[in-house]
Write a protein that holds these residues in place. Structure first.
Motif, PDB file in Angstrom:
ATOM      1  N   ARG A   1      34.884  40.519 175.347  1.00  0.00           N
ATOM      2  CA  ARG A   1      34.725  39.634 174.171  1.00  0.00           C
ATOM      3  C   ARG A   1      33.382  39.879 173.492  1.00  0.00           C
ATOM      4  NH1 ARG A   1      36.328  34.251 177.166  1.00  0.00           N
ATOM      5  NH2 ARG A   1      38.501  34.700 177.524  1.00  0.00           N
ATOM      6  N   ILE A   2      32.337  39.989 174.314  1.00  0.00           N
ATOM      7  CA  ILE A   2      31.003  40.242 173.736  1.00  0.00           C
ATOM      8  C   ILE A   2      31.001  41.584 173.018  1.00  0.00           C
ATOM      9  CG2 ILE A   2      28.592  40.726 174.346  1.00  0.00           C
ATOM     10  CD1 ILE A   2      28.913  38.637 176.605  1.00  0.00           C
ATOM     11  N   ARG A   3      31.630  42.601 173.603  1.00  0.00           N
ATOM     12  CA  ARG A   3      31.717  43.922 172.973  1.00  0.00           C
ATOM     13  C   ARG A   3      32.436  43.825 171.627  1.00  0.00           C
ATOM     14  NH1 ARG A   3      34.528  47.390 176.640  1.00  0.00           N
ATOM     15  NH2 ARG A   3      36.402  46.679 175.609  1.00  0.00           N
TER      16      ARG A   3
ATOM     17  N   ASP B   1      36.355  37.062 190.025  1.00  0.00           N
ATOM     18  CA  ASP B   1      35.081  36.852 189.327  1.00  0.00           C
ATOM     19  C   ASP B   1      34.740  38.055 188.459  1.00  0.00           C
ATOM     20  OD1 ASP B   1      34.838  34.388 190.545  1.00  0.00           O
ATOM     21  OD2 ASP B   1      33.408  35.081 192.087  1.00  0.00           O
TER      22      ASP B   1
ATOM     23  N   THR C   1      36.285  40.331 181.272  1.00  0.00           N
ATOM     24  CA  THR C   1      36.857  39.707 180.070  1.00  0.00           C
ATOM     25  C   THR C   1      35.746  39.204 179.156  1.00  0.00           C
ATOM     26  OG1 THR C   1      38.807  39.062 181.331  1.00  0.00           O
ATOM     27  CG2 THR C   1      38.438  37.910 179.271  1.00  0.00           C
ATOM     28  N   LYS C   2      34.720  38.588 179.724  1.00  0.00           N
ATOM     29  CA  LYS C   2      33.583  38.106 178.916  1.00  0.00           C
ATOM     30  C   LYS C   2      32.888  39.265 178.229  1.00  0.00           C
ATOM     31  CE  LYS C   2      32.503  34.130 181.855  1.00  0.00           C
ATOM     32  NZ  LYS C   2      31.529  33.587 182.825  1.00  0.00           N
ATOM     33  N   ILE C   3      32.670  40.348 179.004  1.00  0.00           N
ATOM     34  CA  ILE C   3      32.006  41.525 178.429  1.00  0.00           C
ATOM     35  C   ILE C   3      32.852  42.124 177.316  1.00  0.00           C
ATOM     36  CG2 ILE C   3      31.289  43.898 178.956  1.00  0.00           C
ATOM     37  CD1 ILE C   3      30.366  42.821 181.699  1.00  0.00           C
TER      38      ILE C   3
ATOM     39  N   GLU D   1      36.856  40.251 187.222  1.00  0.00           N
ATOM     40  CA  GLU D   1      37.784  40.304 186.088  1.00  0.00           C
ATOM     41  C   GLU D   1      37.357  39.318 184.997  1.00  0.00           C
ATOM     42  OE1 GLU D   1      41.649  39.683 187.831  1.00  0.00           O
ATOM     43  OE2 GLU D   1      41.960  41.825 188.123  1.00  0.00           O
ATOM     44  N   ASN D   2      36.900  38.136 185.408  1.00  0.00           N
ATOM     45  CA  ASN D   2      36.396  37.161 184.421  1.00  0.00           C
ATOM     46  C   ASN D   2      35.173  37.707 183.691  1.00  0.00           C
ATOM     47  OD1 ASN D   2      38.372  35.274 184.979  1.00  0.00           O
ATOM     48  ND2 ASN D   2      37.138  34.182 186.491  1.00  0.00           N
ATOM     49  N   GLU D   3      34.259  38.322 184.445  1.00  0.00           N
ATOM     50  CA  GLU D   3      33.070  38.925 183.824  1.00  0.00           C
ATOM     51  C   GLU D   3      33.480  40.068 182.896  1.00  0.00           C
ATOM     52  OE1 GLU D   3      29.839  37.899 184.032  1.00  0.00           O
ATOM     53  OE2 GLU D   3      30.701  36.196 185.126  1.00  0.00           O
TER      54      GLU D   3
END
Length: 167
Positions: free
Chosen positions: A140-142, A130, A136-138, A132-134
């Motif tokens: 992408r957002i960065r 979970d 990865t999302k962060i 690692e998924n967060e």
């Protein structure tokens, strides 16, 4: 000691260790025969005492005395020895059962503990997935924020250039 009242203990078809046990038990029986009251009292003292001496002499020459009193004493001694062995076997079986039960309980506890640790490890791995998924999302957002920032800086830079040209 007459030949007819005794036989060589080696002629009984026993192994050497069995003969050794027989000799030991015969000696113990003979010692018990004189010390257990059989040689006391009127009329039987001489017979018991002489029987005991004859049995002792026979035993020391590797012979088994065949008179009823010696055989009864030997039989009684061997019965007692068998009873002691039975009692020891019963005790050891009981101890073995306790040991097995304790081992089974410990193994059960170890399995329960291992199952709990496996479940805990699975929960930790799920949490890591979970996170690692967060992450990865962060990331992408960065990247998107960097892209917007670069665009805004680019627009700001253009606006500054356009404002300078007007002046």
């Amino acid at each position: 000691m007459s030949v007819s009242t005794s036989i060589p203990d080696t002629s009984l078809g026993l192994t050497s260790s069995e003969i050794q046990i027989l000799r030991q038990q015969q000696q113990i029986a003979l010692q018990g025969q004189t010390g257990n009251g059989l040689s006391r009292g009127r009329g039987t003292g001489r017979n018991s005492n002489s029987s005991s001496r004859a049995a002792s002499a026979a035993s020391s020459h590797g012979r088994l005395l065949l008179d009823p009193m010696s055989l009864r004493a030997l039989s009684h001694q061997l019965d007692n020895l068998q009873e002691q062995i039975r009692n020891r076997i019963d005790y050891l079986e009981e101890q073995m059962q306790l040991s097995i039960a304790n081992s089974y309980d410990r193994a059960g506890n170890i399995i329960c503990d291992a199952d709990a640790e496996i479940a805990r490890t699975k929960n930790i791995l799920a949490s890591i997935d979970d996170l690692e998924n967060e992450f990865t999302k962060i990331a992408r957002i960065r990247d998107i924020v960097k892209s917007f920032r670069a665009r805004i800086e680019s627009y700001d830079h253009r606006l500054d250039q356009a404002a300078r040209r007007r002046h």
